[in-house]
Design a protein around this motif. Structure first.
Motif, mmCIF file in Angstrom:
data_model
loop_
_atom_site.group_PDB
_atom_site.id
_atom_site.type_symbol
_atom_site.label_atom_id
_atom_site.label_comp_id
_atom_site.label_asym_id
_atom_site.label_seq_id
_atom_site.Cartn_x
_atom_site.Cartn_y
_atom_site.Cartn_z
ATOM 1 N N GLY A 44 44.561 50.487 48.566
ATOM 2 C CA GLY A 44 43.457 50.923 47.714
ATOM 3 C C GLY A 44 42.118 50.682 48.371
ATOM 4 N N ARG A 45 41.968 49.522 48.992
ATOM 5 C CA ARG A 45 40.731 49.194 49.710
ATOM 6 C C ARG A 45 40.510 50.169 50.856
ATOM 7 N NH1 ARG A 45 38.949 46.529 54.196
ATOM 8 N NH2 ARG A 45 37.040 45.293 53.972
ATOM 9 N N LEU A 85 32.160 49.266 39.627
ATOM 10 C CA LEU A 85 33.526 49.714 39.334
ATOM 11 C C LEU A 85 34.481 48.563 39.062
ATOM 12 C CD1 LEU A 85 34.132 52.505 42.002
ATOM 13 C CD2 LEU A 85 33.822 52.783 39.546
ATOM 14 N N ALA A 86 34.252 47.437 39.663
ATOM 15 C CA ALA A 86 35.175 46.308 39.530
ATOM 16 C C ALA A 86 35.105 45.718 38.123
ATOM 17 C CB ALA A 86 34.853 45.236 40.558
ATOM 18 N N PRO A 87 36.247 45.550 37.477
ATOM 19 C CA PRO A 87 36.249 44.943 36.150
ATOM 20 C C PRO A 87 35.640 43.541 36.118
ATOM 21 C CG PRO A 87 38.349 46.000 36.559
ATOM 22 C CD PRO A 87 37.578 46.023 37.859
ATOM 23 N N SER A 88 35.686 42.823 37.227
ATOM 24 C CA SER A 88 35.087 41.480 37.263
ATOM 25 C C SER A 88 33.571 41.533 37.099
ATOM 26 C CB SER A 88 35.440 40.772 38.572
ATOM 27 O OG SER A 88 34.886 41.468 39.675
ATOM 28 N N ASP A 123 46.960 52.114 43.683
ATOM 29 C CA ASP A 123 46.393 51.295 44.749
ATOM 30 C C ASP A 123 44.911 50.996 44.501
ATOM 31 O OD1 ASP A 123 48.876 51.399 45.997
ATOM 32 O OD2 ASP A 123 48.252 52.910 47.474
ATOM 33 N N ILE A 124 44.153 52.007 44.090
ATOM 34 C CA ILE A 124 42.720 51.822 43.806
ATOM 35 C C ILE A 124 42.534 50.840 42.643
ATOM 36 C CG2 ILE A 124 40.664 52.973 42.865
ATOM 37 C CD1 ILE A 124 40.833 53.762 45.674
ATOM 38 N N VAL A 125 43.286 51.043 41.557
ATOM 39 C CA VAL A 125 43.175 50.156 40.397
ATOM 40 C C VAL A 125 43.572 48.727 40.783
ATOM 41 C CG1 VAL A 125 44.107 49.637 38.094
ATOM 42 C CG2 VAL A 125 43.423 51.976 38.676
ATOM 43 N N ALA A 126 44.595 48.595 41.599
ATOM 44 C CA ALA A 126 45.018 47.257 42.041
ATOM 45 C C ALA A 126 43.919 46.579 42.835
ATOM 46 C CB ALA A 126 46.299 47.356 42.867
ATOM 47 N N TRP A 127 43.285 47.314 43.741
ATOM 48 C CA TRP A 127 42.225 46.729 44.549
ATOM 49 C C TRP A 127 41.015 46.373 43.689
ATOM 50 C CZ3 TRP A 127 37.523 49.040 46.831
ATOM 51 C CH2 TRP A 127 36.851 48.102 47.648
ATOM 52 N N LEU A 128 40.572 47.309 42.851
ATOM 53 C CA LEU A 128 39.407 47.035 41.993
ATOM 54 C C LEU A 128 39.664 45.835 41.085
ATOM 55 C CD1 LEU A 128 38.354 50.665 41.001
ATOM 56 C CD2 LEU A 128 37.205 49.144 42.624
ATOM 57 N N SER A 129 40.887 45.719 40.608
ATOM 58 C CA SER A 129 41.248 44.610 39.715
ATOM 59 C C SER A 129 41.324 43.269 40.448
ATOM 60 C CB SER A 129 42.593 44.883 39.049
ATOM 61 O OG SER A 129 42.508 46.031 38.241
#
Length: 131
Positions: A44-45, A85-88, A123-129
């Motif tokens: 994802g990254r 974009l990152a939920p954090s 993959d993108i959602v996993a990386w952003l999360s």
């Protein structure tokens, strides 16, 4: 004014201002199931940071608008600010499935020149999360 007439405004103010019909974990599970494989944050990254040649020349990468740090605000080519974009950094991110699909659809087409696969979405959602 009667007390029961004051309750409705109080309830409306207490409601969240966004439609939270999903979560990053639920999206990740859904996209991974659709892909038939586990998500990989490293992929994802890589997808997010890479320059691509299939889409519009003015948007060769996700970082064109979102910067290379999804915890930071970005800027659309029109000059409009884009929340992180990152939920954090932005707890509203990845909580509205219609918005996620809308923006992944537009942005994958703009950057890649095609729709993202379920595996790429996972993959993108996993990386952003993970940030």
């Amino acid at each position: 004014m009667k007390a029961h007439l004051l309750i409705l405004p109080a309830l409306l103010m207490a409601s969240p201002a966004f439609a939270a019909d999903t979560s990053p974990a639920e999206l990740l599970a859904r996209y991974s199931a659709e892909a038939g494989t586990a998500a990989d944050p490293a992929r994802g990254r890589e997808l997010f940071l890479a320059n691509h040649s299939g889409g519009k020349p003015e948007t060769p990468s996700c970082t064109t608008c979102h910067t290379d740090d999804p915890r930071a605000a970005g800027k659309a080519r029109t000059g409009k600010a884009i929340d992180p974009l990152a939920p954090s950094a932005n707890p509203e991110r990845l909580t509205d499935s219609a918005k996620v699909e809308k923006w992944l659809g537009r942005n994958c087409d703009s950057v890649l020149g095609r729709a993202c696969t379920p595996g790429e979405k996972a993959d993108i959602v996993a990386w952003l999360s993970s940030l």
